[in-house]
Design a protein around this motif. Sequence first.
Motif, mmCIF file in Angstrom:
data_model
loop_
_atom_site.group_PDB
_atom_site.id
_atom_site.type_symbol
_atom_site.label_atom_id
_atom_site.label_comp_id
_atom_site.label_asym_id
_atom_site.label_seq_id
_atom_site.Cartn_x
_atom_site.Cartn_y
_atom_site.Cartn_z
ATOM 1 N N TYR A 1 -55.641 68.268 -39.606
ATOM 2 C CA TYR A 1 -54.168 68.952 -39.264
ATOM 3 C C TYR A 1 -53.753 68.793 -38.094
ATOM 4 C CZ TYR A 1 -54.659 71.277 -44.038
ATOM 5 O OH TYR A 1 -54.805 71.642 -45.407
ATOM 6 N N GLY A 2 -54.634 69.080 -36.970
ATOM 7 C CA GLY A 2 -54.164 69.013 -35.626
ATOM 8 C C GLY A 2 -54.016 67.580 -35.069
ATOM 9 N N GLN A 3 -54.719 66.644 -35.699
ATOM 10 C CA GLN A 3 -54.408 65.173 -35.330
ATOM 11 C C GLN A 3 -53.321 64.564 -36.066
ATOM 12 O OE1 GLN A 3 -58.408 63.654 -36.139
ATOM 13 N NE2 GLN A 3 -59.028 64.537 -34.400
ATOM 14 N N ALA A 4 -53.337 64.630 -37.219
ATOM 15 C CA ALA A 4 -52.222 64.158 -38.256
ATOM 16 C C ALA A 4 -51.003 64.805 -38.611
ATOM 17 C CB ALA A 4 -52.962 63.319 -39.220
ATOM 18 N N GLY A 5 -51.027 66.173 -38.595
ATOM 19 C CA GLY A 5 -50.204 67.146 -39.098
ATOM 20 C C GLY A 5 -50.619 67.604 -40.475
ATOM 21 N N THR A 6 -49.881 68.471 -41.051
ATOM 22 C CA THR A 6 -50.328 68.814 -42.514
ATOM 23 C C THR A 6 -49.797 68.323 -43.648
ATOM 24 O OG1 THR A 6 -48.360 70.593 -42.569
ATOM 25 C CG2 THR A 6 -50.406 71.492 -41.710
ATOM 26 N N THR A 7 -48.643 67.502 -43.417
ATOM 27 C CA THR A 7 -48.123 66.785 -44.436
ATOM 28 C C THR A 7 -48.914 65.484 -44.602
ATOM 29 O OG1 THR A 7 -46.316 65.738 -43.218
ATOM 30 C CG2 THR A 7 -45.722 67.767 -44.456
ATOM 31 N N GLY A 8 -49.525 64.823 -43.781
ATOM 32 C CA GLY A 8 -50.239 63.367 -43.915
ATOM 33 C C GLY A 8 -51.642 63.713 -44.176
ATOM 34 N N VAL A 9 -52.013 64.806 -44.815
ATOM 35 C CA VAL A 9 -53.724 64.917 -44.793
ATOM 36 C C VAL A 9 -53.632 65.247 -46.291
ATOM 37 C CG1 VAL A 9 -55.757 66.386 -44.182
ATOM 38 C CG2 VAL A 9 -53.914 65.799 -42.401
ATOM 39 N N SER A 10 -54.568 64.472 -46.897
ATOM 40 C CA SER A 10 -54.747 64.527 -48.545
ATOM 41 C C SER A 10 -56.172 65.334 -48.604
ATOM 42 C CB SER A 10 -54.848 63.373 -49.137
ATOM 43 O OG SER A 10 -55.722 62.664 -48.352
ATOM 44 N N VAL A 11 -56.363 65.864 -49.905
ATOM 45 C CA VAL A 11 -57.523 66.385 -50.368
ATOM 46 C C VAL A 11 -58.703 65.513 -50.093
ATOM 47 C CG1 VAL A 11 -58.534 67.609 -51.970
ATOM 48 C CG2 VAL A 11 -56.446 68.137 -51.732
ATOM 49 N N THR A 12 -58.497 64.294 -50.228
ATOM 50 C CA THR A 12 -59.478 63.222 -50.228
ATOM 51 C C THR A 12 -59.901 63.118 -48.803
ATOM 52 O OG1 THR A 12 -58.268 62.084 -52.299
ATOM 53 C CG2 THR A 12 -60.041 60.641 -50.606
ATOM 54 N N ALA A 13 -58.871 63.219 -47.914
ATOM 55 C CA ALA A 13 -59.118 62.786 -46.348
ATOM 56 C C ALA A 13 -59.878 63.902 -45.865
ATOM 57 C CB ALA A 13 -57.732 62.685 -45.834
ATOM 58 N N ILE A 14 -59.607 65.099 -46.532
ATOM 59 C CA ILE A 14 -60.198 66.363 -45.874
ATOM 60 C C ILE A 14 -61.886 66.416 -46.378
ATOM 61 C CG2 ILE A 14 -60.599 68.748 -46.099
ATOM 62 C CD1 ILE A 14 -57.342 68.895 -46.372
ATOM 63 N N CYS A 15 -61.837 66.240 -47.479
ATOM 64 C CA CYS A 15 -63.341 65.978 -48.212
ATOM 65 C C CYS A 15 -63.999 65.151 -47.625
ATOM 66 C CB CYS A 15 -63.119 65.837 -49.844
ATOM 67 S SG CYS A 15 -62.402 66.904 -50.476
ATOM 68 N N ALA A 16 -63.468 63.804 -47.526
ATOM 69 C CA ALA A 16 -64.118 62.606 -46.616
ATOM 70 C C ALA A 16 -64.546 63.093 -45.047
ATOM 71 C CB ALA A 16 -63.346 61.293 -46.280
ATOM 72 N N GLU A 17 -63.870 63.757 -44.357
ATOM 73 C CA GLU A 17 -64.049 64.486 -43.049
ATOM 74 C C GLU A 17 -65.116 65.341 -43.140
ATOM 75 O OE1 GLU A 17 -64.159 64.904 -38.949
ATOM 76 O OE2 GLU A 17 -62.792 63.302 -40.270
ATOM 77 N N ALA A 18 -65.183 66.152 -44.182
ATOM 78 C CA ALA A 18 -66.102 67.234 -44.402
ATOM 79 C C ALA A 18 -67.565 66.868 -45.013
ATOM 80 C CB ALA A 18 -65.654 68.514 -45.298
ATOM 81 N N GLY A 19 -67.443 65.486 -45.575
ATOM 82 C CA GLY A 19 -68.572 64.749 -46.105
ATOM 83 C C GLY A 19 -68.944 65.669 -47.479
ATOM 84 N N LEU A 20 -67.698 65.789 -48.163
ATOM 85 C CA LEU A 20 -67.981 66.548 -49.552
ATOM 86 C C LEU A 20 -67.038 65.594 -50.528
ATOM 87 C CD1 LEU A 20 -67.830 70.180 -48.348
ATOM 88 C CD2 LEU A 20 -69.808 69.072 -49.172
ATOM 89 N N THR A 21 -67.265 66.138 -51.923
ATOM 90 C CA THR A 21 -66.369 65.434 -52.859
ATOM 91 C C THR A 21 -65.424 66.604 -53.478
ATOM 92 O OG1 THR A 21 -67.844 66.418 -54.587
ATOM 93 C CG2 THR A 21 -68.420 64.159 -53.739
ATOM 94 N N PRO A 22 -64.197 66.159 -53.944
ATOM 95 C CA PRO A 22 -62.952 66.870 -54.204
ATOM 96 C C PRO A 22 -63.418 68.005 -55.172
ATOM 97 C CG PRO A 22 -62.424 64.583 -54.316
ATOM 98 C CD PRO A 22 -63.986 64.472 -53.957
ATOM 99 N N ARG A 23 -64.528 67.804 -55.874
ATOM 100 C CA ARG A 23 -65.148 69.060 -56.764
ATOM 101 C C ARG A 23 -65.500 70.128 -56.053
ATOM 102 N NH1 ARG A 23 -71.466 69.195 -58.069
ATOM 103 N NH2 ARG A 23 -71.146 71.442 -58.822
ATOM 104 N N TYR A 24 -65.837 69.856 -54.573
ATOM 105 C CA TYR A 24 -66.261 71.072 -53.845
ATOM 106 C C TYR A 24 -65.144 71.605 -53.153
ATOM 107 C CZ TYR A 24 -71.227 69.847 -54.467
ATOM 108 O OH TYR A 24 -72.465 69.502 -55.322
#
Length: 188
Positions: free
Chosen positions: A33-56
């Motif tokens: 969110y700090g780098q790309a803003g809130t609108t440009g960040v998907s659940v998939t991107a957040i999960c990838a950054e966290a090293g987790l799957t969308p299930r989590y």
Amino acid sequence: MGTAKTRLYGGQSQEARVAERREKLMQAAAKLYGQAGTTGVSVTAICAEAGLTPRYFYESFASREELLLAVFAEVCEHLVADVTAAIDARAPADSALTAFFALLAEHPDLARVFLVETDHHDPAMLKVGRGMLARLAALIAPDVELPLARVGVMGAVLRIARFWIESDYAEPVAEVSALARRFVEAAR
């Protein structure tokens, strides 16, 4: 009757693993969110950054908006706690202002989440933000007694901070803090 045993996985309980995954998602979201803003960040991107799957993701959050609110609330809590810890009893308002601006400069991603990227029209965000502002006002403007004057001071401090963030921290912390201090002094 026997007591139910908590099953451990990798030495952690289920609750501890869920809490750890939630924290990873929040840290990843705050960074993105700090780098790309809130609108440009998907659940998939957040999960990838966290090293987790969308299930989590959906184990902890019902939506991206719920995650943003959680991140905003946590950023607010840390900001208030860190400003409180940095207060010098000899000059409480001055040290609170300096700490506030120094923390924003030290954590630019979180500063953007706190002041730039959140939707301050969402009722839940407004509730969290108002509570945090009241606590910050007590630290930054302790001698400002009139409620409207405190609101005005905090409005000025936050607008200065937002402009400063958006200008990529063009002025040194000491100068920005000194300018904000003038608004506090004028409201006394």
